[in-house]
Design a protein around this motif. Sequence first.
Motif, PDB file in Angstrom:
ATOM      1  N   TRP A  38      -3.784   7.699   1.917  1.00  0.00           N
ATOM      2  CA  TRP A  38      -3.640   6.434   1.205  1.00  0.00           C
ATOM      3  C   TRP A  38      -3.802   6.717  -0.277  1.00  0.00           C
ATOM      4  O   TRP A  38      -4.742   7.393  -0.681  1.00  0.00           O
ATOM      5  CB  TRP A  38      -4.703   5.470   1.704  1.00  0.00           C
ATOM      6  CG  TRP A  38      -4.829   4.184   0.949  1.00  0.00           C
ATOM      7  CD1 TRP A  38      -3.830   3.336   0.586  1.00  0.00           C
ATOM      8  CD2 TRP A  38      -6.044   3.582   0.491  1.00  0.00           C
ATOM      9  NE1 TRP A  38      -4.338   2.242  -0.068  1.00  0.00           N
ATOM     10  CE2 TRP A  38      -5.713   2.377  -0.135  1.00  0.00           C
ATOM     11  CE3 TRP A  38      -7.382   3.954   0.563  1.00  0.00           C
ATOM     12  CZ2 TRP A  38      -6.659   1.518  -0.700  1.00  0.00           C
ATOM     13  CZ3 TRP A  38      -8.322   3.118   0.003  1.00  0.00           C
ATOM     14  CH2 TRP A  38      -7.964   1.911  -0.617  1.00  0.00           C
TER      15      TRP A  38
ATOM     16  N   LEU B 214      -8.314   8.412   6.848  1.00  0.00           N
ATOM     17  CA  LEU B 214      -7.289   8.662   5.840  1.00  0.00           C
ATOM     18  C   LEU B 214      -7.854   9.426   4.648  1.00  0.00           C
ATOM     19  O   LEU B 214      -8.970   9.159   4.205  1.00  0.00           O
ATOM     20  CB  LEU B 214      -6.709   7.336   5.324  1.00  0.00           C
ATOM     21  CG  LEU B 214      -6.000   6.439   6.328  1.00  0.00           C
ATOM     22  CD1 LEU B 214      -5.594   5.134   5.664  1.00  0.00           C
ATOM     23  CD2 LEU B 214      -4.795   7.140   6.927  1.00  0.00           C
TER      24      LEU B 214
ATOM     25  N   SER C  82       0.840  -1.199   0.000  1.00  0.00           N
ATOM     26  CA  SER C  82       0.000   0.000   0.000  1.00  0.00           C
ATOM     27  C   SER C  82       0.872   1.244   0.000  1.00  0.00           C
ATOM     28  O   SER C  82       1.897   1.292   0.671  1.00  0.00           O
ATOM     29  CB  SER C  82      -0.889   0.029   1.238  1.00  0.00           C
ATOM     30  OG  SER C  82      -2.056  -0.679   1.003  1.00  0.00           O
TER      31      SER C  82
ATOM     32  N   LEU D 283       1.107   4.530   1.454  1.00  0.00           N
ATOM     33  CA  LEU D 283       0.499   5.037   2.667  1.00  0.00           C
ATOM     34  C   LEU D 283       1.427   6.018   3.356  1.00  0.00           C
ATOM     35  O   LEU D 283       2.636   5.841   3.366  1.00  0.00           O
ATOM     36  CB  LEU D 283       0.256   3.817   3.568  1.00  0.00           C
ATOM     37  CG  LEU D 283      -0.570   3.908   4.806  1.00  0.00           C
ATOM     38  CD1 LEU D 283      -1.988   4.347   4.494  1.00  0.00           C
ATOM     39  CD2 LEU D 283      -0.602   2.550   5.493  1.00  0.00           C
TER      40      LEU D 283
ATOM     41  N   LEU E 160      -4.143  -2.538   2.272  1.00  0.00           N
ATOM     42  CA  LEU E 160      -4.243  -1.397   3.184  1.00  0.00           C
ATOM     43  C   LEU E 160      -4.432  -1.877   4.618  1.00  0.00           C
ATOM     44  O   LEU E 160      -3.749  -1.425   5.540  1.00  0.00           O
ATOM     45  CB  LEU E 160      -5.397  -0.477   2.779  1.00  0.00           C
ATOM     46  CG  LEU E 160      -5.689   0.681   3.744  1.00  0.00           C
ATOM     47  CD1 LEU E 160      -4.491   1.623   3.838  1.00  0.00           C
ATOM     48  CD2 LEU E 160      -6.944   1.428   3.310  1.00  0.00           C
TER      49      LEU E 160
END
Length: 197
Positions: A38, A112, A19, A21, A52
């Motif tokens: 994200w 997020l 991911s 992130l 995630l």
Amino acid sequence: MTTILDRTANRAPIPGRASRLSLTPKTGSAASALDGAWWPRSRDLAAELPSLADALEARWGRITRIAVNPGRWRAVPRRVSSSGHALHVGWFTELDPDKIILLSYAVSRCDLLVVPPEAQPASAARLMSAAAVPGSVLTPGVLLSDEAATAHREREDRSGEELREADGGAVLGRIRGPVAHPVVGARMIPLPGYMRR
């Protein structure tokens, strides 16, 4: 936009796809409006959510529930498998469409910013950095709006540079025009002719 609720999403995560992130550092500072950002690779929640949830598990504990606004996703599955457990996905039209909320038993909630998958890398990097600033009160809408303005200015600057290079620099006066009154302090004061450039 039409939203399809996929009740049978059971896709395995794609191996080797970590991911993208960016999380707010753990500090004792004031709470932030967001816990980070994200940047998914697609608008396919069933394919994107397992990696995630796995990436967040070390910091937030096992993610069990996820809330999204259906307006930005191709389909919203009710359940997604992740590392041997089910992620229950709910959709809420009142939720900010550019935010995802992840819930766990350990830490409770993680909000997020969802960076659009089609974002350019430089733009995505700025958004991810801005969303992870400790104590920030900027909402996803404000962050995306600011980034859109920054990207627009960059495109204008690049096109202006390209025009000047193509025209040997002669276009400069037509693009920007002469400065009649430079700004001094909070008000405009005309300068004498010998002080102007």
